[in-house]
Each structure stands twice: as structure tokens, then as C-alpha cells.
Design a protein around this motif. Sequence first.
Motif, short mmCIF file in Angstrom:
data_model
loop_
_atom_site.label_atom_id
_atom_site.label_comp_id
_atom_site.label_asym_id
_atom_site.label_seq_id
_atom_site.Cartn_x
_atom_site.Cartn_y
_atom_site.Cartn_z
N SER A 193 0.83 -1.17 -0.06
CA SER A 193 -0.01 0.22 0.18
C SER A 193 0.86 1.20 0.05
CB SER A 193 -0.89 0.01 1.17
OG SER A 193 -0.30 0.36 2.67
N ARG A 210 0.95 3.51 2.17
CA ARG A 210 1.47 3.76 3.27
C ARG A 210 2.51 2.74 3.70
NH1 ARG A 210 -0.99 6.54 7.70
NH2 ARG A 210 -3.14 6.66 6.71
N GLN A 211 2.36 1.72 3.28
CA GLN A 211 3.64 0.75 3.69
C GLN A 211 4.68 0.99 2.77
OE1 GLN A 211 1.43 -2.80 2.59
NE2 GLN A 211 0.78 -3.45 4.65
N ASP A 235 6.40 3.77 4.70
CA ASP A 235 6.76 3.29 6.04
C ASP A 235 8.18 2.69 5.93
OD1 ASP A 235 6.41 2.66 8.91
OD2 ASP A 235 6.60 0.53 8.19
N THR A 242 2.66 10.31 7.34
CA THR A 242 1.06 10.79 7.29
C THR A 242 1.21 12.33 6.59
OG1 THR A 242 0.24 9.51 9.01
CG2 THR A 242 -1.00 11.62 8.38
N ALA A 292 -4.30 6.07 0.99
CA ALA A 292 -3.26 5.65 1.71
C ALA A 292 -3.21 4.04 2.01
CB ALA A 292 -3.12 6.43 3.08
N ASP A 293 -4.31 3.51 2.06
CA ASP A 293 -4.19 1.94 2.32
C ASP A 293 -4.41 1.30 1.00
OD1 ASP A 293 -3.49 2.09 4.95
OD2 ASP A 293 -5.46 3.07 5.31
N ASP A 294 -4.58 1.76 -0.14
CA ASP A 294 -4.68 1.03 -1.54
C ASP A 294 -3.35 0.46 -2.07
OD1 ASP A 294 -7.12 2.02 -1.15
OD2 ASP A 294 -7.35 3.15 -2.97
N ARG A 327 5.62 -8.18 4.01
CA ARG A 327 4.39 -7.41 3.57
C ARG A 327 4.04 -7.64 2.11
NH1 ARG A 327 4.84 -1.64 6.85
NH2 ARG A 327 3.74 -2.15 8.60
N HIS A 346 0.60 -9.65 0.74
CA HIS A 346 -0.69 -9.12 -0.16
C HIS A 346 -0.71 -10.01 -1.30
CE1 HIS A 346 -1.47 -5.35 1.61
NE2 HIS A 346 0.12 -4.94 1.48
#
Lengths: 266, 245
Positions: A110, A112-113, A116, A134, A146-148, B15, B19
Motif C-alpha cells: 500500500s 502507506r507501507q 513506512d 502521514t 493511503a491504504d490502497d 508484507r 498481499h
Amino acid sequence: MNKPPPQPPPDPAEPTGPGPDPAVHARGLTVVRGTRRVLDALSFDVAPGTVTGLLGPSGSGKSTLIRAIVGTQAKVTGTLDVLGSPAGSAGLRSRVGYVTQAPSVYGDLSARQNLDYYAAVLGIPRSRRAAAVTQALTDVDLTSHADDLAGNLSGGQASRVSLAVALLGAPELLVLDEPTVGLDPVLRRDLWDLFHRLAAHGTTLLISSHVMDEADRCAHLLLVRDGTLLAADTPRALREQTGSDTVEEAFLALVDAARAAEDSTP
Amino acid sequence: MNASRTLATARRVLRQLGHDPRTIALLLLVPILLLVLLYYVFDADRRAFDSIGASLLGIFPLVTMFLVTSIATLRERTSGTLERLLSMPLGKGDLIVGYALAFGLLAVVQAALATGVAIWFLDLDIAGSPWLLLLVALLDALLGTALGLFVSAFAASEFQVVQFMPAMIFPQILLCGLFAPRGSMQPVLEGISNVLPMSYAVDGMTEVLHHSEATGDFVRDIGVVAGSALLVLALGAATLRRRTA
């Protein structure tokens, strides 16, 4: 080996005005790929805290110049100092943000990942990482996605994830290779507003584009053609110098002049 | 090298796999199904199943980790993420050990499932400890990861990288003693098999099959496999260049 020589060779493209130490300082910068000179003896300075546009047609060497500045280009000769150190020095790796033309993010993570992970690589402490991520997502207006998975985002959204990665850790120099390609006009305006906000806070931005109408948004321009520097000046000075109304016309006038010079000295 | 960057890389790789549940299912289930298949292939000859089954427990992790790593790192090279990472303060060792940790963990789960099924459901008869089987499987997985990382530098596309599987792995399977004892091969081939790391992986498995204790030969075998994995990992690190043309 990249130390500046005591007496820099005179160069027609030598920018005027002393001012503070340049964020990027190039003298006789040459890059060879195979037998071809992709960049030929470029000399220019990029002033700190400004937005400098790197303009030129596709294949003119813009991306190679950018890769030389961020230290991923091989076979670079001449002087190239970035933030006071030779380009590619280990100490620069967290001080220079870099966005490649194609979004270099993991499609199977995603947004965000992705951020991160890159934040961890940049050494942003765990306690500040979530806030930094953020903030970067907010800066590029992607909080709603953000989480797509990055691979499921549109081209423009994915390139904004890539841009957000470069904003992490507030680098002193941001080098962006065609960051606004394929974006709609509203988003393009918003991003340019962001670039100017960053510059106002002291960040130096070097932004490549082949879209000439973006040139007027830059404080300073580097015009590149066929691996050589055609001009390095403010948009206004370039227009006045060539008697043109737009930077695009100025660029074309300079190209024609260069061609004429080439034809007269074969 | 930096522990937090290495662990962040391992977490990122896991991660990414998270997915992709289908890949995980294939990685974990295919070896088990192949063992079950083999069990019924040797329906009339359980002794043969013991020896070939034990060898396969060493070969599966090597092959699957080779494929997964070679494609993952090729994607990393072609998508521009590798160039970006190497323009950041990430050590080459952080990246490589991060991958090795993530895929090593996956290999442990894979090998534990396959070994468990082989021993408890398919009555694989081994003299030694299943833990030693697991240890060999883990080292094989690391060797596969190392080889995959290394060959990805010599492939420009997924088409090319999967061809390295028959080119680099099949000869090792043919020469590792699975089909014929290594000592009975044509002497040149025997000499070649002596320098291929998979031969030692399979020898190590065979030692566990026949001996209740960790023998000197076993220690030598796993030493060779571990040493080869480290050597190839170092070669793989050398293929990661911060500056490229």
C-alpha cells in the motif's frame, strides 16, 4: 576526485552573482555512455532555496544529469558538488530526495507501507515514522488512498506516492525527474504550490520537465539540448535575451541559434 | 549494515508476500503435494521413498527460494526501487540479509510443513532428528536465495530469469546423487558433482536418514552448504551497484 579546481575554467554559461554556496555546483561535468557523450562539459550552479527548472526535449540528457547529481550515474567526470560534497557521497544519501521518471514504489504494497519502509531506510526513528508518513501523504494529497495497493492506483497517483517518498525526512535538495507528467491541471498547480512552499522553507528543488509552460514557475532555468547546456538564466532574462514572449519561443530561438552555429563550424 | 534497516527490509518483503496469498499457498502446499505424489509413485518400494523423499526435502526449499528471490530481485532492479534504495542510506548487506531473513523464515515454515507431513503422515523413516532435516532445509533455502539474487543480475527480463532455473538448478539435481549414486557417475561428472553445493545438501539429508547422531560427514556437508550460500551472497552483493550506466 571531485574537488573543485582552484581556478574554474571560464565558461559562457557561468552564472553570475556570488550569493551563498550553491546547492549544486558543476564544472565541466561530462558523462559517457558507451562511446557517446551523453553530457558534454556542463557548468552551472543551482542556488539554494530556489526552484530550478531543467528543461529540454526528450533524450537531451536531463535524466542522466539528474542521476549524476543523485550519484546513481556511472562514468561521471569533471566537478560535481552537491550540498558541498562530491555527488554520490555517502553523507548525501539522506539529504537528497530523488524521484525517478517512472514511479519507483512497490506495486504490491500500500502507499502507506511503501512510505513506512522508505522512512525506515532513511533512518527516521520509529517514534516519528508514522507522523512523517502521514505528512508526506498529506503533502501529495493522497491520504484518501493511503491504504490502497500502489499497483492499483492510477498512474498519476502512483507517481505521487513516489514523490511522497522523496519528501520523507525533509531533504535539503529535492531532485525530481518529470514529476508532473500525466497529472491533471489542478493537481499540477497544487504540486507546484507545494514545490514553492518547500523552497520558501529553504529546500532546493531541481525539477526536470519537457513541458515548457512549466518554465515560468521556476526561479531559474537550465536549458539542455543534446547533452550541452544551451542557457542557464531566469525565465525573464531568457525571454528578454531572445526577444521572445514565452520560454518556449526563447528555447526554440536558442536551439536555432545553436544549429546555425553548428552549421557554420562543421 | 544496520539492524533496523535490515529488519525493515525483511518486514517489507514479508508484507509484499502478505498481499499475495496465492503465492504463499503455492509455496507451502506444492512441496507437500509432490511428496504425497511421490509416496504413491513408490507404492511398492517404501525404502526408495525414504531415500528420495529425504533428498527432496533438501531440494524443494532450494528450488522455490531460488525462483522467488530471482524474480523478486529482478523486479526490484527493473522497477527502479533498487536504484532508489541505493541512492538512500541503505547498505547492500541490509538489502541482502533482509531478503535472506524474509525468505529464510518462509523456508522454515515450508520445510517444517513438508518435513512434518513426510514423517508423520507418509511414514518417512529417518534415523536422525527431524530438527537436523530442518536445519539442512533452511541452509538449502539460504543457498537458493543467494543463487537467485546472484542470477537476477544477469537477466534483463522475467523470461530470462526463469531460464536460469533449468540452467543452474537442473544440472545440480541431476548430479546430486538423487538419480544415481555420485560415485557411480562418469568420473568427470563425479568431479563436477563434488563442487556443486546441492550434492552436499542431499548428502546431508542422507546422513540424517541413516544415522541417529550428527556425524562428522553431516557437519562437513552443512558446512559446505552454508559456506557456499555465504560465498554466493557476497557475489550477489557485488552485483548491486550504486552507480550504473
